[in-house]
Design a protein around this motif. Sequence first.
Motif, mmCIF file in Angstrom:
data_model
loop_
_atom_site.group_PDB
_atom_site.id
_atom_site.type_symbol
_atom_site.label_atom_id
_atom_site.label_comp_id
_atom_site.label_asym_id
_atom_site.label_seq_id
_atom_site.Cartn_x
_atom_site.Cartn_y
_atom_site.Cartn_z
ATOM 1 N N LEU A 326 0.682 -1.171 0.095
ATOM 2 C CA LEU A 326 -0.013 -0.016 -0.066
ATOM 3 C C LEU A 326 0.977 1.249 -0.209
ATOM 4 N N ALA A 327 1.861 1.258 0.968
ATOM 5 C CA ALA A 327 2.657 2.543 0.988
ATOM 6 C C ALA A 327 3.672 2.804 -0.157
ATOM 7 N N ASP A 328 4.104 1.655 -0.712
ATOM 8 C CA ASP A 328 4.833 1.753 -1.898
ATOM 9 C C ASP A 328 4.063 2.060 -3.156
ATOM 10 N N LYS A 329 2.838 1.828 -3.511
ATOM 11 C CA LYS A 329 1.774 2.271 -4.436
ATOM 12 C C LYS A 329 1.472 3.629 -4.201
ATOM 13 N N GLY A 330 1.353 4.054 -2.753
ATOM 14 C CA GLY A 330 1.012 5.319 -2.421
ATOM 15 C C GLY A 330 2.073 6.362 -2.746
ATOM 16 N N ASP A 331 3.225 6.030 -2.995
ATOM 17 C CA ASP A 331 4.540 6.678 -3.053
ATOM 18 C C ASP A 331 4.820 7.434 -1.441
ATOM 19 N N GLY A 332 4.565 6.489 -0.469
ATOM 20 C CA GLY A 332 5.019 6.674 0.819
ATOM 21 C C GLY A 332 5.838 5.827 1.625
ATOM 22 N N HIS A 333 5.640 5.647 2.707
ATOM 23 C CA HIS A 333 6.489 4.947 3.754
ATOM 24 C C HIS A 333 5.950 4.191 4.763
ATOM 25 N N THR A 334 6.420 3.121 5.397
ATOM 26 C CA THR A 334 5.695 2.457 6.457
ATOM 27 C C THR A 334 6.752 2.363 7.494
ATOM 28 N N THR A 335 6.049 2.314 8.701
ATOM 29 C CA THR A 335 6.698 2.179 9.862
ATOM 30 C C THR A 335 5.927 1.227 10.917
ATOM 31 N N TYR A 336 6.482 0.692 11.966
ATOM 32 C CA TYR A 336 5.844 -0.080 12.949
ATOM 33 C C TYR A 336 5.741 0.402 14.490
ATOM 34 N N VAL A 337 4.754 0.293 15.084
ATOM 35 C CA VAL A 337 4.590 0.702 16.368
ATOM 36 C C VAL A 337 4.427 -0.302 17.321
ATOM 37 N N SER A 338 5.292 -0.543 18.552
ATOM 38 C CA SER A 338 4.747 -1.661 19.277
ATOM 39 C C SER A 338 4.665 -1.260 20.901
ATOM 40 N N ASP A 339 5.114 -0.030 20.905
ATOM 41 C CA ASP A 339 4.966 0.627 22.434
ATOM 42 C C ASP A 339 4.924 2.051 22.523
ATOM 43 N N ALA A 340 4.533 2.620 23.493
ATOM 44 C CA ALA A 340 4.330 4.107 23.857
ATOM 45 C C ALA A 340 5.923 4.792 23.162
ATOM 46 N N GLU A 341 6.680 4.439 23.361
ATOM 47 C CA GLU A 341 7.981 4.842 22.937
ATOM 48 C C GLU A 341 8.219 5.046 21.578
#
Length: 531
Positions: A326-341
């Motif tokens: 989805l991010a590649d097709k939308g010319d964007g980026h991805t990240t992942y969140v696992s905790d508050a930090e």
Amino acid sequence: MKRYRTRRPVGALLALTAAGGLLLTGCGGGDDAAQGAKDTAADSRGGGYAPAPDGPRGEGEQRLDGGTATGETGENGDSREVAPDPDHLSTFALDVDTASYGYARRTLSEGRLPDPSTVRPEEFVNSFRQDYDRPDGDGFTVSVDGARTDEEDWSLVRVGLATRTAEQRGERPPAALTFVIDVSGSMGEPGRLDLAQDSLATMTDQLRDDDSVALVTFSDEAETVLPMTRLGDRRGRVHDAIDSLEPTESTNLGAGVETGYDTAVEGRREGATNRVVLVSDALANTGDTDADTILERIADERREHGITLFGVGVGSDYGDALMERLADKGDGHTTYVSDAEDAREVFCEQLPRHIELTARDAKAQVAFDPETVAEFRLVGYDNRQVADEDFRDDRVDGGEVGPGHTVTALYAVRTRPGADGHLATATVRWLDPDSRTPHEESGDVETDALGDSVWEADRGLRVTATAAYFADALRSSSSSSSYDGDTRHGSLPGAPGLGELAERAGSLAGRTEDEDARRLAEAIGTANRLT
């Protein structure tokens, strides 16, 4: 260790390429071909090398991953064709995604090894701060360095690209952000919707008065909870909308994406940076679950309105492959969140960097000198490859990069015995985000600039090597080419066992008092115990 950074005009670069006898080899051209390459799932264990045109290449010479130079089909039917000979060019679209590393750490913390198909080495490498020189204005600096590995004639060569810091150029343009929030039942798990709400609330207080925010939710269907709203004195309305979010039923991701982009288009602001921010576990299970249909809508809106996508993944069960596509097709980026930090870093530090663009359609090309290089391999970037001849075709899609970013590409390089002189030239090409004027910047490295050992290099290169070796081990974890303690069975040259790698990462963290290196060492240690 010496680093080389030079600037050359485009004409001089073309002349250098011609004079060096570097032939551009084709993999298909045009917009559709380039985009299709990005959307195709790659071999989960990486590709092969490109041999020298006149090097000692036999009919069945072994490649880095244990295959042969004639090309074959590996396990699971994955294609392992080697790039046509001769080819001393490597071309790829820039990528600043980090989701793969974050999700791997989350999986390891739960006592499981990550699925090798979710391990993308470039995202491991790009998860760590680097101290590359920064340019004075928009654009990039290019730094190239490297060091020898424990395997004879093999080195790791690092290409580092950096944009200016976010503070270097005064006020950014206003932002129009459409948040598309997954409120399906699975988001009720602690560390998913609650984490997103806290983070969005914090970010809302930090955005400027002239920024705008819209809020879309989706479960079995999608709803615009808050239309595009200029913050100013309306922050209370935004907080109320965030506080009202509750998990409900199934995940209709397609409806969420479609409604999110409709809302973004309706609230689009001229002169502002328009973004869709998707927060989800990406586990589509109802409605339109066909990835290609969802991706087609994102691509259409990106082309027509310039609205790009920032994907934020959450949850122990996570649709990593779909979110990345989805991010590649939308010319964007991805990240992942696992905790508050993680959430604070993503919403309060990373997202502001994605609001402004300093470069559109950025691509990199590395030209290795056939006089000194026998073979090479780019570590990762499997679905970001670009045909060599499309490097200067500005119709072919690249990556979007903002201020404060660094991009690292790591190569395994086998030098010819006794080779001395020029090793490689790295060039980055990008378009000005407003005028679409193309620009280039280059950097060189010589063989005598290679350090004696990656383990004695500076902090940045050591972290890069450690992260790449770690990803290499995790990618190999489900096959016969796995790690057993301190025995090296990985595909990268000089790969240590996970036990030794954990020790080296721990030593690096101790000497530098680097928190990111400490967390990396902990993850490697956990993986070692699980293998």
